[in-house]
Scaffold this motif. Structure first.
Motif, PDB file in Angstrom:
ATOM      1  N   PHE A  49       0.831  -1.201   0.000  1.00 24.03           N
ATOM      2  CA  PHE A  49       0.000   0.000   0.000  1.00 24.03           C
ATOM      3  C   PHE A  49       0.872   1.261   0.000  1.00 24.03           C
ATOM      4  N   LYS A  50       1.903   1.262   0.853  1.00 27.44           N
ATOM      5  CA  LYS A  50       2.811   2.410   0.919  1.00 27.44           C
ATOM      6  C   LYS A  50       3.567   2.595  -0.398  1.00 27.44           C
ATOM      7  N   LYS A  51       3.988   1.489  -0.991  1.00 25.69           N
ATOM      8  CA  LYS A  51       4.728   1.558  -2.258  1.00 25.69           C
ATOM      9  C   LYS A  51       3.850   2.137  -3.368  1.00 25.69           C
ATOM     10  N   ILE A  52       2.584   1.733  -3.407  1.00 23.70           N
ATOM     11  CA  ILE A  52       1.656   2.276  -4.404  1.00 23.70           C
ATOM     12  C   ILE A  52       1.499   3.784  -4.217  1.00 23.70           C
ATOM     13  N   GLU A  53       1.361   4.219  -2.975  1.00 22.96           N
ATOM     14  CA  GLU A  53       1.216   5.649  -2.698  1.00 22.96           C
ATOM     15  C   GLU A  53       2.460   6.419  -3.157  1.00 22.96           C
ATOM     16  N   GLU A  54       3.641   5.856  -2.943  1.00 20.62           N
ATOM     17  CA  GLU A  54       4.881   6.500  -3.394  1.00 20.62           C
ATOM     18  C   GLU A  54       4.927   6.590  -4.914  1.00 20.62           C
ATOM     19  N   LEU A  55       4.540   5.509  -5.576  1.00 22.79           N
ATOM     20  CA  LEU A  55       4.576   5.483  -7.041  1.00 22.79           C
ATOM     21  C   LEU A  55       3.583   6.471  -7.650  1.00 22.79           C
ATOM     22  N   LYS A  56       2.455   6.681  -6.995  1.00 19.53           N
ATOM     23  CA  LYS A  56       1.456   7.626  -7.499  1.00 19.53           C
ATOM     24  C   LYS A  56       1.993   9.056  -7.501  1.00 19.53           C
ATOM     25  N   LYS A  57       2.956   9.333  -6.625  1.00 16.12           N
ATOM     26  CA  LYS A  57       3.534  10.674  -6.539  1.00 16.12           C
ATOM     27  C   LYS A  57       4.605  10.910  -7.592  1.00 16.12           C
ATOM     28  N   LYS A  98       3.028   2.893 -14.113  1.00 15.32           N
ATOM     29  CA  LYS A  98       1.649   2.414 -14.172  1.00 15.32           C
ATOM     30  C   LYS A  98       1.578   0.892 -14.082  1.00 15.32           C
ATOM     31  N   LEU A  99       2.514   0.208 -14.724  1.00 12.01           N
ATOM     32  CA  LEU A  99       2.540  -1.256 -14.673  1.00 12.01           C
ATOM     33  C   LEU A  99       2.869  -1.754 -13.271  1.00 12.01           C
ATOM     34  N   LYS A 100       3.789  -1.082 -12.596  1.00  7.47           N
ATOM     35  CA  LYS A 100       4.126  -1.464 -11.226  1.00  7.47           C
ATOM     36  C   LYS A 100       2.925  -1.278 -10.308  1.00  7.47           C
ATOM     37  N   ILE A 101       2.239  -0.140 -10.453  1.00  3.29           N
ATOM     38  CA  ILE A 101       1.062   0.125  -9.626  1.00  3.29           C
ATOM     39  C   ILE A 101       0.006  -0.947  -9.863  1.00  3.29           C
ATOM     40  N   LYS A 102      -0.206  -1.287 -11.118  1.00  6.47           N
ATOM     41  CA  LYS A 102      -1.205  -2.306 -11.452  1.00  6.47           C
ATOM     42  C   LYS A 102      -0.833  -3.661 -10.842  1.00  6.47           C
ATOM     43  N   LYS A 103       0.443  -4.018 -10.933  1.00  7.45           N
ATOM     44  CA  LYS A 103       0.918  -5.291 -10.379  1.00  7.45           C
ATOM     45  C   LYS A 103       0.751  -5.317  -8.861  1.00  7.45           C
ATOM     46  N   TYR A 104       1.148  -4.240  -8.195  1.00  8.47           N
ATOM     47  CA  TYR A 104       1.024  -4.161  -6.745  1.00  8.47           C
ATOM     48  C   TYR A 104      -0.447  -4.163  -6.314  1.00  8.47           C
ATOM     49  N   GLN A 105      -1.294  -3.493  -7.075  1.00 10.08           N
ATOM     50  CA  GLN A 105      -2.716  -3.445  -6.747  1.00 10.08           C
ATOM     51  C   GLN A 105      -3.335  -4.835  -6.861  1.00 10.08           C
ATOM     52  N   THR A 106      -2.908  -5.601  -7.845  1.00 12.48           N
ATOM     53  CA  THR A 106      -3.397  -6.969  -8.002  1.00 12.48           C
ATOM     54  C   THR A 106      -3.033  -7.801  -6.777  1.00 12.48           C
ATOM     55  N   GLU A 107      -1.819  -7.640  -6.286  1.00 11.36           N
ATOM     56  CA  GLU A 107      -1.387  -8.374  -5.093  1.00 11.36           C
ATOM     57  C   GLU A 107      -2.171  -7.926  -3.865  1.00 11.36           C
ATOM     58  N   LEU A 108      -2.438  -6.614  -3.760  1.00  8.70           N
ATOM     59  CA  LEU A 108      -3.253  -6.109  -2.650  1.00  8.70           C
ATOM     60  C   LEU A 108      -4.646  -6.735  -2.667  1.00  8.70           C
ATOM     61  N   ASP A 109      -5.225  -6.817  -3.837  1.00  5.29           N
ATOM     62  CA  ASP A 109      -6.562  -7.398  -3.970  1.00  5.29           C
ATOM     63  C   ASP A 109      -6.577  -8.863  -3.544  1.00  5.29           C
ATOM     64  N   LYS A 110      -5.515  -9.595  -3.885  1.00  5.85           N
ATOM     65  CA  LYS A 110      -5.424 -10.999  -3.476  1.00  5.85           C
ATOM     66  C   LYS A 110      -5.367 -11.118  -1.955  1.00  5.85           C
ATOM     67  N   ILE A 111      -4.581 -10.251  -1.321  1.00  3.94           N
ATOM     68  CA  ILE A 111      -4.456 -10.276   0.137  1.00  3.94           C
ATOM     69  C   ILE A 111      -5.786  -9.902   0.784  1.00  3.94           C
ATOM     70  N   LYS A 112      -6.462  -8.893   0.240  1.00  8.27           N
ATOM     71  CA  LYS A 112      -7.752  -8.462   0.799  1.00  8.27           C
ATOM     72  C   LYS A 112      -8.777  -9.589   0.784  1.00  8.27           C
TER      73      LYS A 112
END
Length: 61
Positions: A19-27, A35-49
């Protein structure tokens, strides 16, 4: 909280880190790579959720 998954602490820490890494990348500058990194990290977040009970990671404001 009987429904916590096996490996709870590790997943919780991983969620927080991603979550923190995504927030850093958005800045950063919006490049295709970012964008690809954010998408990849978001997919992993969704799996954990999905592993945790509904609303577990929701922060009350």
């Amino acid at each position: 909280m009987n429904n916590l998954p096996k490996g709870f602490p590790e997943y919780s820490i991983m969620y927080s880190t991603l979550f923190k890494k995504i927030e850093e990348l958005k800045k950063e500058n919006e490049t295709t790579e970012t964008k690809l990194k954010i998408k990849k990290y978001q997919t992993e977040l969704d799996k954990i959720k999905k592993i945790f009970p509904e609303g577990f990671f929701d922060i009350e404001k």
